[in-house]
Scaffold this motif. Structure first.
Motif, mmCIF file in Angstrom:
data_model
loop_
_atom_site.group_PDB
_atom_site.id
_atom_site.type_symbol
_atom_site.label_atom_id
_atom_site.label_comp_id
_atom_site.label_asym_id
_atom_site.label_seq_id
_atom_site.Cartn_x
_atom_site.Cartn_y
_atom_site.Cartn_z
ATOM 1 N N CYS A 81 -0.932 -14.562 3.143
ATOM 2 C CA CYS A 81 -0.095 -13.405 3.495
ATOM 3 C C CYS A 81 0.405 -12.639 2.270
ATOM 4 N N SER A 82 0.521 -13.318 1.148
ATOM 5 C CA SER A 82 1.037 -12.640 -0.049
ATOM 6 C C SER A 82 -0.075 -11.996 -0.884
ATOM 7 N N ARG A 83 -1.319 -12.358 -0.657
ATOM 8 C CA ARG A 83 -2.426 -11.813 -1.457
ATOM 9 C C ARG A 83 -2.468 -10.277 -1.480
ATOM 10 N N PRO A 84 -2.251 -9.569 -0.355
ATOM 11 C CA PRO A 84 -2.286 -8.091 -0.424
ATOM 12 C C PRO A 84 -1.227 -7.495 -1.364
ATOM 13 N N LEU A 85 -0.160 -8.233 -1.614
ATOM 14 C CA LEU A 85 0.881 -7.726 -2.515
ATOM 15 C C LEU A 85 0.411 -7.658 -3.974
ATOM 16 N N LEU A 86 -0.697 -8.312 -4.295
ATOM 17 C CA LEU A 86 -1.244 -8.219 -5.646
ATOM 18 C C LEU A 86 -1.759 -6.813 -5.940
ATOM 19 N N GLN A 87 -1.927 -5.999 -4.896
ATOM 20 C CA GLN A 87 -2.384 -4.618 -5.053
ATOM 21 C C GLN A 87 -1.223 -3.641 -5.222
ATOM 22 N N SER A 88 -0.011 -4.147 -5.258
ATOM 23 C CA SER A 88 1.179 -3.307 -5.326
ATOM 24 C C SER A 88 1.208 -2.470 -6.601
ATOM 25 N N GLN A 89 1.848 -1.313 -6.528
ATOM 26 C CA GLN A 89 2.051 -0.459 -7.693
ATOM 27 C C GLN A 89 3.205 -0.957 -8.568
ATOM 28 N N ASN A 90 4.045 -1.816 -7.984
ATOM 29 C CA ASN A 90 5.199 -2.349 -8.687
ATOM 30 C C ASN A 90 4.780 -3.584 -9.477
ATOM 31 N N SER A 91 4.886 -3.532 -10.799
ATOM 32 C CA SER A 91 4.443 -4.644 -11.631
ATOM 33 C C SER A 91 5.296 -5.899 -11.423
ATOM 34 N N GLY A 92 6.553 -5.726 -11.025
ATOM 35 C CA GLY A 92 7.406 -6.881 -10.740
ATOM 36 C C GLY A 92 6.919 -7.655 -9.520
ATOM 37 N N VAL A 93 6.495 -6.918 -8.509
ATOM 38 C CA VAL A 93 5.951 -7.553 -7.302
ATOM 39 C C VAL A 93 4.664 -8.293 -7.651
#
Length: 142
Positions: free
Chosen positions: A8-20
């Motif tokens: 579930c967290s893998r898609p967050l690796l595409q985030s624009q936020n480097s902290g995320v």
């Protein structure tokens, strides 16, 4: 539960936020199987192309990861070369990472790069480079 968290967290690796990206990468680095880590590391390396403040935090965390599993970062060797616009703190962290992931295969390339850094006008950066050359010599005496 771990697999569900990782999936579930893998898609967050595409985030624009480097902290995320950094937070999710840390979760994956410590919980995911080693076979899944190259995708995670690619996201972290891509996230390094951000503001210098964020880049500093990312590099600090990458230093910690490199100390645990340096072999995973060998494919990203070129991404840690120092750029002229990098602040001195970022330069120091990149040099530290480069010396951690140095191997016999990339040692010649690293030494050529470090020799180029010795021509810098910044005395602090030259001192960091000399220290990095010393670490390389201690790691690989040949």
């Amino acid at each position: 539960d771990h697999r569900l968290l990782l999936r579930c967290s893998r898609p967050l690796l595409q985030s624009q936020n480097s902290g995320v990206v950094m937070a999710i990468a840390a979760v994956h680095f410590y919980l995911a199987p080693v076979a899944d880590l190259p995708k995670v590391l690619r996201s972290i390396v891509f996230a390094m192309r951000c503001k210098p403040e964020s880049q500093h935090i990312l590099l600090k965390n990458i230093c910690t990861m490199v100390a645990v599993q340096s072999s995973l970062f060998h494919v990203h060797f070129h991404n840690f070369f120092v750029h002229p616009a990098d602040p001195i703190e970022v330069r120091g962290l990149k040099l530290e990472i480069l010396t951690h992931i140095a191997t016999a295969d990339n040692a010649a390339l690293l030494l050529r790069e470090l020799q180029a850094y010795l021509r810098s006008a910044s005395h602090d950066f030259v001192a960091l480079t000399i220290r990095a050359i010393g670490r390389c010599a201690a790691i690989m005496p040949q």
